[in-house]
Motif scaffolding. Sequence first.
Motif, PDB file in Angstrom:
ATOM      1  N   THR A  64       0.785  -1.143  -0.204  1.00  0.00           N
ATOM      2  CA  THR A  64      -0.005  -0.046  -0.067  1.00  0.00           C
ATOM      3  C   THR A  64       1.018   1.159   0.012  1.00  0.00           C
ATOM      4  N   ASN A  65       0.379   2.444  -0.554  1.00  0.00           N
ATOM      5  CA  ASN A  65       1.028   3.629  -0.565  1.00  0.00           C
ATOM      6  C   ASN A  65       0.809   4.375   0.630  1.00  0.00           C
ATOM      7  N   ARG A  66      -0.330   3.969   1.427  1.00  0.00           N
ATOM      8  CA  ARG A  66      -0.703   4.638   2.674  1.00  0.00           C
ATOM      9  C   ARG A  66       0.407   4.409   3.946  1.00  0.00           C
ATOM     10  N   THR A  67       0.481   5.498   4.437  1.00  0.00           N
ATOM     11  CA  THR A  67       1.565   5.510   5.410  1.00  0.00           C
ATOM     12  C   THR A  67       0.864   4.705   6.927  1.00  0.00           C
ATOM     13  N   ILE A  68      -0.250   4.648   6.757  1.00  0.00           N
ATOM     14  CA  ILE A  68      -0.612   4.277   8.391  1.00  0.00           C
ATOM     15  C   ILE A  68      -2.262   3.622   7.851  1.00  0.00           C
ATOM     16  N   GLY A  69      -2.777   2.472   8.251  1.00  0.00           N
ATOM     17  CA  GLY A  69      -4.197   2.096   8.297  1.00  0.00           C
ATOM     18  C   GLY A  69      -4.320   0.788   8.999  1.00  0.00           C
ATOM     19  N   LYS A  70      -5.568   0.692   9.187  1.00  0.00           N
ATOM     20  CA  LYS A  70      -6.340  -0.595   9.932  1.00  0.00           C
ATOM     21  C   LYS A  70      -5.811  -1.820   9.137  1.00  0.00           C
TER      22      LYS A  70
END
Length: 108
Positions: free
Chosen positions: A16-22
Amino acid sequence: MPKIIIVNMDHLEIQTNRTIGKVIELIHENYIDWMHACGKKGRCTSCKMIVDEGMENLSPLSAREKYYAEKGRLKPAERLTCQTILKTGSIKIRVAEENKFSHIDYSE
């Protein structure tokens, strides 16, 4: 870049390119079925994952996870995907036996 490897789904890799996530959000955003009977609210343990590697890359136990751990419904290597945030790095996880879907072929 955070990465999730689901070991008993033929080492399926999610990046993922997200830096944080559930964790459950990252799984579902990649169109992978993962059980969550209570609607991702931490009211059950149906979204449980078994963490083989990378526990240090996850958020601390939530209040709901502590509750289930005290009741014996979560073991030390188990976390709820709806409560756990992947902060950084990679994790290797497995679907718990009791939470497997019948329409998916698991490799273990």
